[in-house]
Design a protein around this motif. Sequence first.
Motif, short mmCIF file in Angstrom:
data_model
loop_
_atom_site.label_atom_id
_atom_site.label_comp_id
_atom_site.label_asym_id
_atom_site.label_seq_id
_atom_site.Cartn_x
_atom_site.Cartn_y
_atom_site.Cartn_z
N VAL A 12 -0.56 -3.07 5.43
CA VAL A 12 0.44 -2.06 5.10
C VAL A 12 1.00 -1.49 6.40
O VAL A 12 0.30 -0.81 7.17
N GLY A 15 1.65 2.78 7.72
CA GLY A 15 0.83 3.18 6.57
C GLY A 15 -0.02 4.42 6.75
O GLY A 15 -0.92 4.67 5.96
N GLY A 20 4.10 4.62 2.90
CA GLY A 20 3.20 3.54 3.32
C GLY A 20 1.76 3.90 3.02
O GLY A 20 0.99 3.10 2.48
N CYS A 23 1.00 3.52 -0.59
CA CYS A 23 0.81 2.10 -0.97
C CYS A 23 -0.59 1.65 -0.58
O CYS A 23 -1.29 0.99 -1.37
N ALA A 24 -1.02 2.00 0.62
CA ALA A 24 -2.36 1.61 1.08
C ALA A 24 -3.42 2.21 0.15
O ALA A 24 -4.39 1.52 -0.24
N ILE A 36 -4.12 -0.95 8.04
CA ILE A 36 -2.96 -0.06 8.12
C ILE A 36 -2.52 0.09 9.58
O ILE A 36 -3.34 0.20 10.48
N VAL A 86 2.94 -5.32 2.93
CA VAL A 86 3.90 -4.25 2.64
C VAL A 86 4.61 -3.94 3.94
O VAL A 86 3.98 -3.46 4.90
N CYS A 232 4.00 0.05 -6.23
CA CYS A 232 3.73 -1.02 -5.25
C CYS A 232 2.50 -1.83 -5.69
O CYS A 232 2.53 -3.06 -5.69
#
Length: 259
Positions: A12, A15, A20, A23-24, A36, A86, A232
């Motif tokens: 990611v 992140g 971000g 999403c992680a 990340i 991502v 996501c």
Amino acid sequence: MNFGIKDKWGLVCAGSKGLGRACAESLAEEGVNVVIVARGTEALAETAAHIGNNTEVEVRTVAADITTPEGRKEALSACPALDILVTNAGGPPAGNFRDFEIADWEKALHANMLTPIELIKSVLDGMIERKFGRIVNITSAAVKAPIPILGLSNGARAGLTGFIAGLSRQTPMHNVTINNILPGAFATETMNGRMAAMAEQSKQTIEEVIDSRLNAIPAGRFGDPREFGQLCAYICSAQASYITGHNFLIDGGVYNGTL
Ligand code: NAP
């Protein structure tokens, strides 16, 4: 629903905060081990600790600028064979296009178009070989409805979107999908910065800018980054293998169109 991605590995980018980070977190909640990347070490360590304390997954951090070739190399070498990517980076500054120099355009293109393309180039063939891959690019609602003061973002992200539209049709037969998520207004640091820039440009107070922004959002609120992260995670799920080449707008109803 079990998303079927437990024990996969995800990278990611950008992140440590905001979208971000969300999403992680959501991927980790589904059992995905995450790498990340961000430049600042403090937020990176805090995010990694948060994910580590709340899930069972392995979390690795890379302090690097993802928009540079060295940063991308570092990020990719921290990952084992990658299943999920991502892409994300800070957005370009707002401003009047008459003030933008070539160097400003180059920076925006590197961050928001060429960096995702370079990362995808590095991971795609491995995903195809292993018959699993999920690539999600964080772009912007500005791709669908351009925001006048964000000319650099409108332009650079439109370039990425055009490229992805072509590439994403060449991969789903290998169970590799590529999609973009287009955030509207989410409550993050970047958004606060945008509000301040708009206030300065329009000679309004920040409160006035926030009020008029909220008035234009049918949901009546800013998005919660967690809502973004969960979308996501779904797009990265085993169940989403028939979804590729899409631009998922998540904006509380702001875009006023039938399709
Ligand atoms: P944010 O909360 O400010 O977080 C940005 C994250 O990106 C931080 O973790 C930051 O960490 C990292 N980052 C920035 N530049 C980087 C670089 N060169 N290399 C590595 N990491 C980098 O921002 P956000 O709101 O989540 O925004 C994410 C993306 O979505 C941006 O491109 C933004 O323009 C776009 N977007 C956001 C919204 C919104 O409402 N939030 C709306 C439309 C589009 P470091 O600074 O420590 O590197």
